[in-house]
Each structure stands twice: as structure tokens, then as C-alpha cells.
Design a protein around this motif. Structure first.
Motif, PDB file in Angstrom:
ATOM      1  N   LYS A 197      -4.489 -10.284  14.869  1.00  0.00           N
ATOM      2  CA  LYS A 197      -4.664 -10.780  16.343  1.00  0.00           C
ATOM      3  C   LYS A 197      -4.742  -9.526  17.214  1.00  0.00           C
ATOM      4  CE  LYS A 197      -4.097 -14.483  14.419  1.00  0.00           C
ATOM      5  NZ  LYS A 197      -5.411 -15.406  13.972  1.00  0.00           N
ATOM      6  N   ALA A 198      -3.444  -9.074  17.625  1.00  0.00           N
ATOM      7  CA  ALA A 198      -3.544  -7.906  18.697  1.00  0.00           C
ATOM      8  C   ALA A 198      -4.441  -6.768  18.380  1.00  0.00           C
ATOM      9  CB  ALA A 198      -2.025  -7.527  19.029  1.00  0.00           C
ATOM     10  N   PHE A 199      -4.489  -6.341  17.168  1.00  0.00           N
ATOM     11  CA  PHE A 199      -5.259  -5.292  16.949  1.00  0.00           C
ATOM     12  C   PHE A 199      -6.867  -5.493  16.538  1.00  0.00           C
ATOM     13  CE2 PHE A 199      -1.237  -2.960  15.899  1.00  0.00           C
ATOM     14  CZ  PHE A 199      -1.671  -1.634  16.116  1.00  0.00           C
ATOM     15  N   ALA A 200      -7.280  -6.944  16.960  1.00  0.00           N
ATOM     16  CA  ALA A 200      -8.555  -7.193  16.506  1.00  0.00           C
ATOM     17  C   ALA A 200      -9.324  -6.816  15.091  1.00  0.00           C
ATOM     18  CB  ALA A 200      -9.417  -6.437  17.728  1.00  0.00           C
ATOM     19  N   PHE A 201      -8.208  -7.048  14.279  1.00  0.00           N
ATOM     20  CA  PHE A 201      -8.539  -6.482  12.931  1.00  0.00           C
ATOM     21  C   PHE A 201      -8.690  -7.760  11.981  1.00  0.00           C
ATOM     22  CE2 PHE A 201      -7.945  -2.120  10.616  1.00  0.00           C
ATOM     23  CZ  PHE A 201      -8.974  -1.420  11.511  1.00  0.00           C
ATOM     24  N   ALA A 202      -8.966  -8.955  12.334  1.00  0.00           N
ATOM     25  CA  ALA A 202      -9.047 -10.044  11.528  1.00  0.00           C
ATOM     26  C   ALA A 202      -9.948  -9.960  10.184  1.00  0.00           C
ATOM     27  CB  ALA A 202      -9.581 -11.261  12.342  1.00  0.00           C
ATOM     28  N   GLY A 203     -10.951  -9.398  10.433  1.00  0.00           N
ATOM     29  CA  GLY A 203     -11.861  -9.129   9.048  1.00  0.00           C
ATOM     30  C   GLY A 203     -11.545  -8.129   8.228  1.00  0.00           C
ATOM     31  N   VAL A 204     -10.475  -7.165   8.476  1.00  0.00           N
ATOM     32  CA  VAL A 204     -10.201  -6.389   7.739  1.00  0.00           C
ATOM     33  C   VAL A 204      -8.871  -7.074   6.757  1.00  0.00           C
ATOM     34  CG1 VAL A 204      -8.834  -3.978   7.374  1.00  0.00           C
ATOM     35  CG2 VAL A 204     -10.436  -4.365   9.063  1.00  0.00           C
ATOM     36  N   ARG A 205      -8.196  -7.993   7.267  1.00  0.00           N
ATOM     37  CA  ARG A 205      -7.280  -8.601   6.166  1.00  0.00           C
ATOM     38  C   ARG A 205      -5.975  -7.646   5.957  1.00  0.00           C
ATOM     39  NH1 ARG A 205      -6.943 -11.806   7.983  1.00  0.00           N
ATOM     40  NH2 ARG A 205      -5.996 -13.331   6.363  1.00  0.00           N
ATOM     41  N   LEU A 206      -5.034  -7.518   7.101  1.00  0.00           N
ATOM     42  CA  LEU A 206      -3.813  -6.801   6.748  1.00  0.00           C
ATOM     43  C   LEU A 206      -2.605  -7.269   7.416  1.00  0.00           C
ATOM     44  CD1 LEU A 206      -1.778  -4.203   7.527  1.00  0.00           C
ATOM     45  CD2 LEU A 206      -3.072  -4.143   5.213  1.00  0.00           C
ATOM     46  N   GLY A 207      -1.908  -7.739   6.712  1.00  0.00           N
ATOM     47  CA  GLY A 207      -0.521  -8.410   7.037  1.00  0.00           C
ATOM     48  C   GLY A 207       0.533  -7.514   6.526  1.00  0.00           C
ATOM     49  N   TYR A 208       1.851  -7.680   7.022  1.00  0.00           N
ATOM     50  CA  TYR A 208       2.866  -6.862   6.722  1.00  0.00           C
ATOM     51  C   TYR A 208       4.219  -7.458   7.010  1.00  0.00           C
ATOM     52  CZ  TYR A 208       2.612  -4.948  11.389  1.00  0.00           C
ATOM     53  OH  TYR A 208       2.658  -4.958  13.112  1.00  0.00           O
ATOM     54  N   LEU A 209       5.261  -6.975   6.711  1.00  0.00           N
ATOM     55  CA  LEU A 209       6.415  -7.431   6.906  1.00  0.00           C
ATOM     56  C   LEU A 209       7.527  -6.458   6.840  1.00  0.00           C
ATOM     57  CD1 LEU A 209       8.691  -7.307   4.210  1.00  0.00           C
ATOM     58  CD2 LEU A 209       7.240  -9.378   3.637  1.00  0.00           C
ATOM     59  N   ALA A 210       8.432  -6.522   7.737  1.00  0.00           N
ATOM     60  CA  ALA A 210       9.713  -5.618   7.590  1.00  0.00           C
ATOM     61  C   ALA A 210      11.001  -6.427   7.148  1.00  0.00           C
ATOM     62  CB  ALA A 210       9.902  -5.104   9.106  1.00  0.00           C
ATOM     63  N   ALA A 211      11.652  -5.837   6.217  1.00  0.00           N
ATOM     64  CA  ALA A 211      13.043  -6.421   5.713  1.00  0.00           C
ATOM     65  C   ALA A 211      13.936  -5.238   4.811  1.00  0.00           C
ATOM     66  CB  ALA A 211      12.484  -7.455   4.614  1.00  0.00           C
ATOM     67  N   ASP A 212      14.800  -5.945   4.475  1.00  0.00           N
ATOM     68  CA  ASP A 212      15.654  -5.020   3.639  1.00  0.00           C
ATOM     69  C   ASP A 212      14.929  -4.295   2.458  1.00  0.00           C
ATOM     70  OD1 ASP A 212      18.893  -4.510   3.191  1.00  0.00           O
ATOM     71  OD2 ASP A 212      18.005  -4.746   1.242  1.00  0.00           O
ATOM     72  N   PRO A 213      15.287  -3.265   2.144  1.00  0.00           N
ATOM     73  CA  PRO A 213      14.203  -2.745   1.029  1.00  0.00           C
ATOM     74  C   PRO A 213      14.532  -3.653  -0.217  1.00  0.00           C
ATOM     75  CG  PRO A 213      15.496  -0.829   2.313  1.00  0.00           C
ATOM     76  CD  PRO A 213      15.988  -2.266   2.733  1.00  0.00           C
ATOM     77  N   ALA A 214      15.441  -4.265  -0.676  1.00  0.00           N
ATOM     78  CA  ALA A 214      15.571  -5.223  -1.850  1.00  0.00           C
ATOM     79  C   ALA A 214      14.534  -6.232  -1.802  1.00  0.00           C
ATOM     80  CB  ALA A 214      17.040  -5.789  -1.665  1.00  0.00           C
ATOM     81  N   VAL A 215      14.121  -6.547  -0.608  1.00  0.00           N
ATOM     82  CA  VAL A 215      12.882  -7.762  -0.357  1.00  0.00           C
ATOM     83  C   VAL A 215      11.744  -6.872  -0.765  1.00  0.00           C
ATOM     84  CG1 VAL A 215      11.668  -8.964   1.156  1.00  0.00           C
ATOM     85  CG2 VAL A 215      14.294  -8.833   1.428  1.00  0.00           C
ATOM     86  N   THR A 216      11.383  -5.981  -0.496  1.00  0.00           N
ATOM     87  CA  THR A 216      10.078  -5.296  -0.870  1.00  0.00           C
ATOM     88  C   THR A 216      10.193  -5.065  -2.560  1.00  0.00           C
ATOM     89  OG1 THR A 216      10.727  -2.948  -0.470  1.00  0.00           O
ATOM     90  CG2 THR A 216       9.696  -4.106   1.194  1.00  0.00           C
ATOM     91  N   ASP A 217      11.456  -4.674  -2.924  1.00  0.00           N
ATOM     92  CA  ASP A 217      11.506  -4.670  -4.522  1.00  0.00           C
ATOM     93  C   ASP A 217      11.317  -6.024  -4.946  1.00  0.00           C
ATOM     94  OD1 ASP A 217      12.131  -1.700  -4.318  1.00  0.00           O
ATOM     95  OD2 ASP A 217      14.306  -2.372  -4.506  1.00  0.00           O
ATOM     96  N   ALA A 218      11.572  -6.915  -4.264  1.00  0.00           N
ATOM     97  CA  ALA A 218      11.539  -8.342  -5.084  1.00  0.00           C
ATOM     98  C   ALA A 218       9.846  -8.580  -5.031  1.00  0.00           C
ATOM     99  CB  ALA A 218      12.265  -9.356  -4.216  1.00  0.00           C
ATOM    100  N   LEU A 219       9.150  -8.249  -4.034  1.00  0.00           N
ATOM    101  CA  LEU A 219       7.856  -8.601  -4.028  1.00  0.00           C
ATOM    102  C   LEU A 219       7.040  -7.721  -4.817  1.00  0.00           C
ATOM    103  CD1 LEU A 219       7.440  -8.863  -0.059  1.00  0.00           C
ATOM    104  CD2 LEU A 219       7.850 -10.762  -1.929  1.00  0.00           C
ATOM    105  N   ARG A 220       7.462  -6.589  -5.175  1.00  0.00           N
ATOM    106  CA  ARG A 220       6.508  -5.896  -6.264  1.00  0.00           C
ATOM    107  C   ARG A 220       6.704  -6.566  -7.750  1.00  0.00           C
ATOM    108  NH1 ARG A 220       9.351  -1.631  -3.294  1.00  0.00           N
ATOM    109  NH2 ARG A 220       8.089  -0.044  -2.728  1.00  0.00           N
ATOM    110  N   LEU A 221       7.725  -7.561  -7.746  1.00  0.00           N
ATOM    111  CA  LEU A 221       7.528  -8.503  -8.876  1.00  0.00           C
ATOM    112  C   LEU A 221       6.469  -9.225  -9.118  1.00  0.00           C
ATOM    113  CD1 LEU A 221      11.351  -8.968  -9.329  1.00  0.00           C
ATOM    114  CD2 LEU A 221      10.079  -7.174 -10.442  1.00  0.00           C
ATOM    115  N   VAL A 222       6.109  -9.639  -7.970  1.00  0.00           N
ATOM    116  CA  VAL A 222       4.952 -10.648  -7.969  1.00  0.00           C
ATOM    117  C   VAL A 222       3.551 -10.226  -7.508  1.00  0.00           C
ATOM    118  CG1 VAL A 222       6.631 -12.475  -7.586  1.00  0.00           C
ATOM    119  CG2 VAL A 222       5.743 -11.433  -5.782  1.00  0.00           C
ATOM    120  N   ARG A 223       3.359  -8.934  -6.960  1.00  0.00           N
ATOM    121  CA  ARG A 223       2.187  -8.701  -6.455  1.00  0.00           C
ATOM    122  C   ARG A 223       1.282  -8.453  -7.393  1.00  0.00           C
ATOM    123  NH1 ARG A 223       2.809  -2.793  -5.055  1.00  0.00           N
ATOM    124  NH2 ARG A 223       3.441  -1.946  -7.301  1.00  0.00           N
TER     125      ARG A 223
END
Length: 371
Positions: A223-249
Motif C-alpha cells: 500500500k504505502a510503498f506502492a509495492f503491490a506487484g512485488v508481494r511482500l508482507g511482514y509482521l512484528a512479534a515476540d521471537p517465539a512467534v517467528t519460531d512457530a512460523l518456521r514450522l509451517v513456512r
């Protein structure tokens, strides 16, 4: 020819419809909340150079941990975040899907406050997560008391809070987010896809992250970066959350080209976001002019405006389309939604809408002044 009904599709997917907004070639496309401003040319050259460098490495798999990109995203967000707090994927939809893969699934539920982003129930269905449609207050607001009561009574495993909300544009207070977090043991996801369009000084849910290990703040560069065609989303959270997402990516889910382009864009964040002020100006202009024309625009902190008072949304949609202007019918009775365009695009939309006549009289409205 084989039809979908002939295939052994999962029973819970039968009868479902895929996400989809009309993809039509029109002079003025204002239907999917894209940033219609082009990327500054000098920045585009740097991004192209970064992609060219990445091309030389594509015989090898990309950095599975996309470390440089995570460091860049953490630097952009600030708030004391580090790469350990950051996760990214191919658009925020994939980020949300991975969250449901990790924390939703069979026997678990996702709660959202409707009307809200139409992908939420689709993502729930795709991950076999039960969908709970909670109610909002009047004018699409959510008070802390309403939010807490709905969460306590439904006891979901995951809560999605869209802030500001799509398709209504409604801002969400930090007090409401805190009330939801305190009322549940669920994972609480604040989808801030449109956060950069909020008025200056508006606090982000990022300020609530310390000490809240079940809180996730999702963002996008679409949206703000005008990057819709690149497809880049992200999140911020406790590091344990990113560890959980490594299990399913999926392995190496972010290509070297995506990582290179996004990292280069973040190095020019100030220039990329320079267009945001113009978008806010045109959004505020839309609100003023829609009111003058007799419509009912709702409070918005995003790059789109939901407006009511539309007697026949389908007819107005088709009439605008006939003039080369594409808006969105969000399925809310007597409402349409328009994305904020450039000044010429906004003018074209308002001129066309004015030619249709005001909703009360069917007569042309008074002449307006250009900003």
C-alpha cells in the motif's frame, strides 16, 4: 470437460468462492486499494540494480532466513525491534495464512469483526479453521467493551483485528486492542496494512508488543510503498512467534528477487513514503466532496473511502464503469468503496459521480472548487 464438481474436492470447500475483485483494464482503477502513484524514478533504478544483482545468484537457493531483509524491516519499524522480531512472506495474506497454519487448524477458531477484510474467512477455510463473525458497534466502530465481550463469549483461538478496517476504513484504538488481549488467551493479530495512511501521531499497535507474547502486528509493502506487484508482507512479534512460523513456512519461500527488491525499497523509505501526504489530501478531499454530493462517507484512516447513501450500488458501479472508472462494491447495502487515486484520478471519479446526480434528487450537484 471436467468440472469442479467432478473432482474429489474437500467437502468444506464445495460451494466456496475464491477471492476476487474485477480485473478490468480501465483508465481509472480505484477498486483494490492500490497506491496509484508510481515509484520515484531514481528509487526504481536502485531497485532494478538490486534485482539485477540478485539475478546473478539465482542458481542457488535464496537466504532461507532472509536476514538482511528482516534487519531492514526492523530498522524501518523502529520501536526497538530487531530481526528476531520480524517475519515476512509473499504478501500479508501469506503471513496471515501462516499464522493460521501455526495457531489455527481443525478444531480451532478465528474471530473477526464484520464487515472486515474478505480474505479472513477464506484463509480460515483454507486452513480448516472455524470462522466466527463477531459484531461491531454502530458506524462500524469497536469499543473496548464490545470487543472484550465478543471475545470472551466466543472463546476463539485466534483474533484478527483490522486497523484501520477494510472495507470501512474505521480506525481502531489501542484501548480496544488491549481489551481484546486481556480478555483472551488467544493469539491476537492486528492487521495494520494501511497504518501509514493514518494521521500523523497516530500510535501503532507496535507500541503494545513489549510483554505481550501473544500479540502480532502485521504490515505490508503493497500500500504505502506502492509495492503491490512485488508481494511482500511482514509482521512484528515476540521471537517465539517467528519460531512457530518456521514450522509451517515452505522452504525458501521468499525469492532472491523479492528480497533484493524489498531491501532496496526500504533503503529509500522516506522517498517511497513521500506520496503518502498527497494520498491523505486526496482522501480528505473525497470525504468532503462525497458529503457535498449527498453521500455518507464513513470515518477513514486508510487510502480508501466507504460511502453510503447509494440507492442502487450496482447501477452506480456500472455507470462509473461505463466512463472508465472502476470502484468496489463491497457487498454492504447501499454502499460503494473507492480507493484514493492521484489528483487527476480523484477528479475523474468525482466528476463522473457528479454527472450521475445527487442521490436525493437525481439532479447535478453544485460546482465544486478544486483543492
Amino acid at each position: 470437460m471436467t468440472s469442479l464438481d467432478d473432482l474429489p474436492l474437500r467437502n468444506d470447500l464445495r460451494g466456496q468462492r475464491p477471492y476476487g475483485a474485477p480485473q478490468l483494464r480501465v483508465p481509472v482503477a480505484l477498486n483494490v486499494n492500490e497506491n496509484t502513484h508510481p515509484i520515484p524514478e531514481a528509487v526504481a533504478h536502485d531497485i532494478v540494480a538490486a534485482v539485477a544483482r540478485a539475478i546473478l545468484t539465482v542458481n542457488r537457493y535464496p537466504d532461507r532466513e532472509f536476514t538482511t531483509l528482516r534487519e531492514s524491516l526492523a530498522g524501518y519499524l523502529g520501536h526497538g525491534l530487531t530481526a528476531d522480531n520480524i517475519w515476512a512472506a509473499n504478501g500479508s495474506n501469506e503471513v496471515l495464512q501462516q499464522i493460521l497454519q501455526a495457531f489455527g487448524g481443525p478444531g480451532r477458531t478465528l474471530l473477526g469483526f464484520v464487515p472486515t477484510y474478505s480474505m479472513y474467512p477464506i484463509l480460515a477455510a483454507g486452513t480448516v479453521t472455524g470462522w466466527i463473525a463477531a459484531e461491531r458497534d454502530a458506524d462500524y466502530e469497536i469499543s473496548p467493551a464490545t470487543a472484550a465481550e465478543q471475545v470472551r463469549s466466543n472463546a476463539p483461538d485466534v483474533v484478527f483485528l483490522c486497523s484501520p478496517n477494510n472495507p470501512t476504513g474505521t480506525p481502531l484504538s489501542l484501548e480496544t486492542i488491549e481489551s481484546v488481549y486481556d480478555a483472551t488467551d488467544a493469539m491476537v493479530v492486528v492487521d495494520e496494512a494501511y497504518a501509514e495512511f493514518a494521521p500523523d501521531g497516530t500510535p501503532s499497535a507496535l507500541t503494545l508488543l513489549p510483554g505481550r507474547e501473544r500479540l502480532i502486528v502485521s504490515r505490508t509493502m503493497s500500500k504505502a510503498f506502492a509495492f503491490a506487484g512485488v508481494r511482500l508482507g511482514y509482521l512484528a512479534a515476540d521471537p517465539a512467534v517467528t519460531d512457530a512460523l518456521r514450522l509451517v513456512r515452505l522452504p525458501y519461500h521468499l525469492s532472491a528477487l523479492t528480497q533484493g527488491a524489498a531491501t532496496a525499497a526500504l533503503a529509500h523509505a522516506d522517498e517511497m513514503l513521500a506520496m503518502v501526504d498527497d494520498i491523505r489530501q486526496q482522501r480528505d478531499r473525497l470525504v468532503i466532496e462525497l458529503k457535498r454530493l449527498g453521500y455518507v462517507p464513513h470515518r477513514t484512516a486508510s487510502n480508501f473511502v466507504l460511502f453510503g447513501g447509494v440507492d442502487d450500488p450496482k447501477a452506480v458501479f456500472e455507470a462509473l464503469l461505463a466512463e472508465g472508472i472502476l470502484v468496489r462494491d463491497p457487498g454492504i447495502e447501499n454502499h460503494l468503496r473507492v480507493s484514493v487515486g492521484t489528483k487527476p484520478e480523484t477528479t475523474a471519479f468525482l466528476d463522473a459521480l457528479e454527472r450521475l446526480g445527487t442521490p436525493q434528487t437525481g439532479r447535478p450537484g453544485p460546482n465544486r472548487l478544486e483543492p
